[in-house]
Scaffold this motif. Structure first.
Motif, PDB file in Angstrom:
ATOM      1  N   ARG A  45       0.851  -1.200   0.000  1.00 47.60           N
ATOM      2  CA  ARG A  45       0.000   0.000   0.000  1.00 47.60           C
ATOM      3  C   ARG A  45       0.884   1.247   0.000  1.00 47.60           C
ATOM      4  NH1 ARG A  45      -5.001  -0.936   4.136  1.00 47.60           N
ATOM      5  NH2 ARG A  45      -5.268  -3.150   3.701  1.00 47.60           N
ATOM      6  N   LEU A  47       0.400   4.917   0.903  1.00 51.95           N
ATOM      7  CA  LEU A  47      -0.496   5.899   1.516  1.00 51.95           C
ATOM      8  C   LEU A  47       0.287   7.159   1.840  1.00 51.95           C
ATOM      9  CD1 LEU A  47      -2.400   3.601   4.088  1.00 51.95           C
ATOM     10  CD2 LEU A  47      -2.985   4.070   1.707  1.00 51.95           C
ATOM     11  N   LEU A  49      -0.049   9.203   4.152  1.00 56.50           N
ATOM     12  CA  LEU A  49       0.168   9.453   5.583  1.00 56.50           C
ATOM     13  C   LEU A  49       1.235   8.516   6.157  1.00 56.50           C
ATOM     14  CD1 LEU A  49      -3.382  10.185   7.050  1.00 56.50           C
ATOM     15  CD2 LEU A  49      -1.687  11.755   6.137  1.00 56.50           C
ATOM     16  N   LEU A  50       1.757   7.632   5.307  1.00 56.10           N
ATOM     17  CA  LEU A  50       2.856   6.751   5.740  1.00 56.10           C
ATOM     18  C   LEU A  50       4.147   7.225   5.093  1.00 56.10           C
ATOM     19  CD1 LEU A  50       1.277   3.158   5.451  1.00 56.10           C
ATOM     20  CD2 LEU A  50       1.386   4.652   7.441  1.00 56.10           C
ATOM     21  N   TRP A  54       3.646   0.272   2.819  1.00 58.82           N
ATOM     22  CA  TRP A  54       3.360  -0.780   3.804  1.00 58.82           C
ATOM     23  C   TRP A  54       3.156  -2.098   3.059  1.00 58.82           C
ATOM     24  CZ3 TRP A  54      -0.852  -4.006   4.193  1.00 58.82           C
ATOM     25  CH2 TRP A  54      -0.969  -4.762   5.383  1.00 58.82           C
ATOM     26  N   LEU A  87     -20.597  -7.926   6.618  1.00 57.97           N
ATOM     27  CA  LEU A  87     -19.156  -7.807   6.518  1.00 57.97           C
ATOM     28  C   LEU A  87     -18.576  -7.848   7.932  1.00 57.97           C
ATOM     29  CD1 LEU A  87     -17.036  -7.063   4.342  1.00 57.97           C
ATOM     30  CD2 LEU A  87     -17.440  -4.686   4.914  1.00 57.97           C
ATOM     31  N   TYR A  89     -14.819  -7.758  10.250  1.00 59.28           N
ATOM     32  CA  TYR A  89     -13.391  -7.450  10.209  1.00 59.28           C
ATOM     33  C   TYR A  89     -12.874  -7.640  11.629  1.00 59.28           C
ATOM     34  CZ  TYR A  89      -9.147  -4.618   9.578  1.00 59.28           C
ATOM     35  OH  TYR A  89      -7.849  -4.167   9.511  1.00 59.28           O
ATOM     36  N   ASP A  91      -9.274  -7.657  13.905  1.00 58.98           N
ATOM     37  CA  ASP A  91      -7.835  -7.536  14.117  1.00 58.98           C
ATOM     38  C   ASP A  91      -7.609  -7.856  15.599  1.00 58.98           C
ATOM     39  OD1 ASP A  91      -5.281  -6.714  14.690  1.00 58.98           O
ATOM     40  OD2 ASP A  91      -5.422  -4.781  13.655  1.00 58.98           O
ATOM     41  N   HIS A  94      -4.928  -5.801  17.788  1.00 58.19           N
ATOM     42  CA  HIS A  94      -5.254  -4.427  18.193  1.00 58.19           C
ATOM     43  C   HIS A  94      -6.694  -4.294  18.707  1.00 58.19           C
ATOM     44  CE1 HIS A  94      -1.919  -3.903  15.208  1.00 58.19           C
ATOM     45  NE2 HIS A  94      -1.423  -3.323  16.298  1.00 58.19           N
ATOM     46  N   VAL A  96      -9.482  -4.609  17.161  1.00 61.45           N
ATOM     47  CA  VAL A  96     -10.408  -3.884  16.276  1.00 61.45           C
ATOM     48  C   VAL A  96     -11.400  -4.885  15.690  1.00 61.45           C
ATOM     49  CG1 VAL A  96     -10.629  -2.429  14.226  1.00 61.45           C
ATOM     50  CG2 VAL A  96      -8.618  -2.222  15.706  1.00 61.45           C
ATOM     51  N   HIS A  97     -12.648  -4.588  15.869  1.00 58.00           N
ATOM     52  CA  HIS A  97     -13.683  -5.479  15.352  1.00 58.00           C
ATOM     53  C   HIS A  97     -14.735  -4.657  14.631  1.00 58.00           C
ATOM     54  CE1 HIS A  97     -17.221  -8.232  15.645  1.00 58.00           C
ATOM     55  NE2 HIS A  97     -16.289  -9.055  15.204  1.00 58.00           N
ATOM     56  N   PHE A  98     -15.105  -5.073  13.472  1.00 55.46           N
ATOM     57  CA  PHE A  98     -16.156  -4.379  12.726  1.00 55.46           C
ATOM     58  C   PHE A  98     -17.178  -5.402  12.286  1.00 55.46           C
ATOM     59  CE2 PHE A  98     -18.046  -3.045   8.713  1.00 55.46           C
ATOM     60  CZ  PHE A  98     -18.498  -1.775   9.024  1.00 55.46           C
ATOM     61  N   ASP A  99     -18.410  -5.024  12.447  1.00 52.05           N
ATOM     62  CA  ASP A  99     -19.505  -5.929  12.104  1.00 52.05           C
ATOM     63  C   ASP A  99     -20.594  -5.058  11.503  1.00 52.05           C
ATOM     64  OD1 ASP A  99     -21.846  -7.367  12.160  1.00 52.05           O
ATOM     65  OD2 ASP A  99     -21.528  -8.209  14.156  1.00 52.05           O
TER      66      ASP A  99
END
Lengths: 211, 775
Positions: A45, A47, A49-50, A54, A87, A89, A91, A94, A96-99
């Motif tokens: 990637r 980006l 901001l990096l 990455w 969907l 996600y 991690d 860290h 991090v969970h997305f549902d």
């Protein structure tokens, strides 16, 4: 990103879009995956901001009619899974969970619509979101997906899928249209069968946070 | 005035009154008149909000489409939402917690103020954050977030808020949305906000039909049948209004037909029926006119309960006609004049009963009292001044034998035994009184709504774990003071969360932040970024390969505070519209609670001024108790005034007591009966007893005074009146509304029992002429 990845995985699992004599319709007709499939990837990637690009690596899984899993193994384990409605996600490192539901209101999940169109070889549906440019030359084939002006509000990225003639997709480039951020995926060989199938089930449970 | 002219004047006035009433009367069936309110300012404000606020205008629609694939489902929901949002009576349609576009719209509003809203305890927060270790973690979080699914959105935030203060501010809310289990994923929830008043039942009913039609139309375009369920105040309002209208129609028809049959059976005369119809027409017209002039409208429930007026209003002319039918043509007016003092006293005691009803405090009963009182007064005047004129020169057929003589004879022969039996029974009933069961929750008064209540709970449980009936109320004179109090409250609630006394809560933070807290946040940050914190942050960015050039500047960009009016004008207001009430210079904020220990929350909250823990169930229980106590007071008040009036009239407490005893005993026996049947009593039953007593006292007066001198005739006249009253009140039992049914049982049974007990308690000692001899 998910839309790029989904589109990517579908395309990379396709049987080779082999011959220059082929056109978009014949390629799309062969796109639909019929069995669970797994392929390795290396992602880079870029980006703004990096400070430096990455890199990540892992596996993509797909299973008809609509399941998709991205298992990132390095630099750390991250699982992303999707079916036709939802969907997930996760991690773990860290926390991090997305549902979430896949919705046209959400640009992040919008790629699912493209995914559905691709997996079904639904050119009409795909063409509602993208302008498709299929080309061959110098022993390579390439499919360029350009967001249509009317789907601008969805903020879809531009995508390019390519591979050697007679081979499956080898590279996908996902380019954001409103900045210079972009990602490149290099794909490895694919395997099919019962092993990817059982892995998909386990990974979806992991992404949902059941395990 | 000659009879002829008096009648002409009456008919002229009646025609005029009917015409005026026809043009000015306005019948309302919405629930606002009967909406229960509390006594405190907060309860009244909340009730107002429930009647006309945003919350009352919102439908919660729950859609389910099994087997429809995602894109098609999204398309279906969008098409339905679009078609609904185009309706003129709809202000907005959205999916709670799912509107990503809304969040995207809100980011530009909140991001510049990230340094002013990041924490409720900024000093502690920053002292923990500005260490190399914590800043490293923050940089790591930033990088992880940039590379995550939400990377695009995070980038937008990070460019203005590199320390991700916005994340901190919204952390609890995000956690709540992500960690709170949603009981069902199979449903899509839509909030539909109408522009109509939530309690405007008829209009809301029309809107609901339109919504269903639009849904059916969209459904017909797909192969899979989707289902739609809705709840919300408008659903209850429309259902209640439909029920009230149906009840009015049913009661009116049944009461009218029943009364005509009873009347024709007793009097066997169409002429007499015409006279009584004139009483009803006069009483109803006068009652409608006076009620409209005083209140501006007549409520549907007033009409429904007022229909029972038919039974009471016709008591007086029926009583008069029975007496008149027993005399010669020439003596009819004298016969009526003879009983007039009894009629007048009976009428006054009944009006006292209705006045006490009006003072019971239950909303809407004042209007019923006005309506009924006017009707009774007109009926009395008609009986005294018009009926004798109408009866002049017209034959009145003798009435049918109602068989009351046998009961009178039995009571006469066995008087000692009868009174002993009744007194023993009454004493037994007194002992039973303490075990009476009372309805403790007002919602139990509407069992006919149980299906809708269950549907409401089902739908709400599909998308939220917030307890709908319990919340914390913060009140103040302006938004700033309410926000400041709320922020103190949140700190307290966070402590309760740490003690596991509260799972979670939703307040106005960070959507609305007080100016005081914004200032405090910014001042706290100013102390840090000028020191070595900037150096630490740059080091953390470099460590994680993040761009110092793009993310290194953490100086606050915005100095002005985010003002409440900016938020209230923005789409964000939709997210907390149900939690903030600004009304008549008073501001109230509601903090929703997830699972919690009520006692812990209540005791913690009570320490704060202007903050109180509210439980809808507690409020309803308190209201039910208040109404019950008030109804008890009014029952005793009514009885006392009637008793006093009777003492003045008879100059004998014993006679006054005799007149009252049948009525009081009847009420006592019914209470005991309900107690044995395990039927819980409510204040509606008490109101019914009050009415039954008011009517039964009339019988006591008629029986005691026996102005015709013929007790058989008097009791026969009373029987005719009792039958019509019981018929009219009994017709209320045909209603679907449980309160009307309760009234039906208490009043109808009360008047029958009160009538039967008169010969037992009262011994007029007058001449007895048998029914056969009389004719």
């Amino acid at each position: 990103m998910i839309r790029c990845e989904k589109l990517f995985i579908i395309v990379c699992f396709l049987p080779a879009i082999a011959h220059s004599a082929e056109n978009l319709e014949t390629v799309m007709a062969r796109m639909a995956a019929h069995r669970a499939i797994k392929t390795s990837y290396n992602e880079t990637r870029y980006l703004d901001l990096l400070d430096k690009p990455w890199s990540g690596a892992g596996f993509f899984y797909a299973k008809p009619p609509s399941q998709l899993v991205k298992l990132q193994l390095s630099p750390e384990r991250v699982v992303m899974a999707a079916d036709e409605k939802k969907l997930w996600y996760y991690d773990a490192k860290h926390g991090v969970h997305f549902d979430g539901k896949i919705s046209q209101d959400d640009p992040i999940t919008m790629g699912v619509a493209s995914f559905q169109a691709l997996i079904n070889g639904d050119v009409k549906r795909l063409q509602t979101l993208y302008r498709l440019q299929f080309s061959t030359g110098n022993g390579y084939w390439s499919l360029l997906l350009l967001p249509k002006p009317e789907s601008k509000s969805m903020k879809l990225p531009q995508m390019e899928v390519s591979g050697r003639e007679g081979k499956a997709a080898q590279k996908i480039v996902v380019q954001q249209l409103d900045n210079a951020d972009h990602s490149e995926y290099l794909l490895g060989e694919s395997t099919e069968g019962s092993q990817p199938d059982s892995e998909i089930s386990a990974l979806i449970r992991e992404a949902k946070g059941y395990d | 005035m000659p009879v002829k002219w008096r009648l002409r004047l009456y008919f002229l006035l009646l025609a005029l009154a009917i015409t005026v009433t026809f043009f000015i009367v306005r019948v309302k069936a919405d629930l606002s008149t009967f909406f229960v309110t509390g006594t405190s300012t907060e309860e009244i404000l909340l009730a107002n909000e429930m009647q006309s606020g945003k919350l009352s205008r919102q439908y919660i629609a729950s859609l389910r489409c099994d087997g429809l694939e995602s894109a098609a489902l999204t398309s279906f929901v969008n098409r339905f939402s679009d078609s609904v949002s185009k309706l003129k009576d709809v202000q907005g349609v959205w999916q709670p917690g799912q509107n990503q576009q809304l969040i995207d719209k809100l980011l530009p509003l909140y991001l510049p103020h990230a340094s002013q809203i990041y924490s409720l305890e900024p000093e502690q927060y920053l002292s923990r954050l500005f260490t190399q270790e914590k800043l490293d973690q923050r940089a790591q979080l930033l990088k992880t977030s940039l590379l995550s699914l939400q990377g695009r959105r995070v980038k937008q935030i990070a460019l203005q808020d590199p320390l991700l203060f916005t994340f901190s501010a919204f952390e609890d809310l995000t956690k709540f949305n992500q960690t709170t289990p949603k009981p069902s994923q199979d449903y899509i929830t839509l909030i539909i906000e109408s522009s109509l008043s939530g309690l405007a039942g008829a209009e809301q009913h029309q809107l609901q039909a339109t919504l269903q039609a639009l849904f059916t139309e969209q459904n017909s375009k797909i192969e899979i049948a989707c289902t739609l369920e809705m709840t919300g105040v408008p659903i209850f309002a429309a259902a209640t209004e439909t029920m009230i209208k149906a009840d009015i129609q049913r009661i009116t028809i049944i009461a009218s037909i029943g009364l005509v049959i009873v009347f024709l059976w007793i009097f066997r005369s169409l002429t007499a029926l015409f006279w009584v119809s004139l009483v009803l027409l006069s009483a109803a017209t006068g009652a409608l006119l006076v009620t409209t002039l005083i209140y501006g409208y007549v409520h549907g429930l007033t009409l429904a309960i007022g229909t029972t007026l038919i039974g009471i209003c016709v008591d007086y002319p029926i009583h008069a006609m029975v007496h008149a039918s027993a005399t010669n043509r020439e003596l009819k007016e004298q016969a009526i004049l003879k009983i007039w003092p009894s009629l007048l006293l009976g009428g006054i005691t009944t009006i006292i009963g209705y006045t006490a009803l009006g003072l019971s405090g239950y909303p809407g009963f004042q209007q019923i009292a006005t309506y009924a009182g006017t009707g009774i007064l007109i009926s009395l005047l008609f009986t005294r001044f018009i009926l004798p004129d109408l009866m002049t020169d017209r034959p009145v057929r003798s009435t049918v034998n109602l068989g009351m003589e046998r009961w009178l004879n039995w009571c006469d022969n066995w008087h000692g035994l009868a009174i002993l039996f009744v007194l023993v029974f009454a004493t037994g009933a007194m002992f039973r009184l303490p075990s009476l069961q009372w309805i403790k929750d007002l919602s139990e008064l509407t069992p006919e709504m149980d299906d809708l209540k269950a549907q409401d709970q089902r739908i709400r449980a599909r998308f939220t774990s917030i307890e709908p009936g319990r919340f914390i109320l913060v009140r103040g004179d302006d938004v700033e003071s309410v926000l400041q109090k709320s922020e103190t409250l949140y700190r307290l609630l966070d402590q309760l969360k740490d003690k596991d006394a509260l799972a979670s809560y939703i307040g106005l933070y960070p959507w609305l932040v007080s100016n005081a807290l914004q200032k405090r946040n910014q001042l706290a940050l100013d102390k840090y970024w000028q020191g070595n914190a900037l150096e630490l942050w740059h080091h953390a960015l470099e460590k994680h390969g993040l761009s110092v050039r793009r993310l290194g500047d953490i100086r606050p960009q915005e100095k002005s505070h985010l003002q409440p009016h900016e938020i209230l004008m923005s789409p964000a207001s939709r997210l907390f519209s149900s939690q903030l009430v600004i009304n008549d210079g008073r501001v109230m904020a509601m903090v929703w609670l997830a699972q919690h220990d009520p006692d812990s929350v209540r005791s913690a909250v009570n320490k704060l001024e202007g903050v109180s823990y509210f439980s809808q169930r507690d409020i309803l229980n308190k209201l039910a108790n208040d109404y019950r106590m008030q109804a008890v007071k009014m029952l005793f008040f009514g009885l006392s005034v009637i008793f006093l009036l009777l003492i003045i009239r008879y100059r004998s407490p014993a006679n006054a007591l005799r007149v009252l005893m049948p009525a009081v005993s009847a009420a006592l026996f019914i209470m005991t009966g309900l107690s044995f049947l395990s039927i819980p009593l409510s204040f509606i039953h008490l109101v019914g007893f009050l009415l039954a007593v008011a009517v039964c006292v009339d019988y006591g007066i008629f029986f005691l005074e026996n102005r015709s001198g013929n007790i058989t005739l008097t009791y026969h006249a009373m029987a005719a009146s009792m039958l019509t009253s019981a018929m009219a009140f009994g017709s209320l039992s045909m209603a679907e509304n449980a309160s009307l049914k309760a009234l039906a049982v208490t009043v109808a049974l009360g008047v029958v029992l009160g009538f039967l007990l008169c010969p037992i308690f009262i011994r007029p000692g007058q001449e007895r002429i048998s029914f056969a001899d009389r004719h």
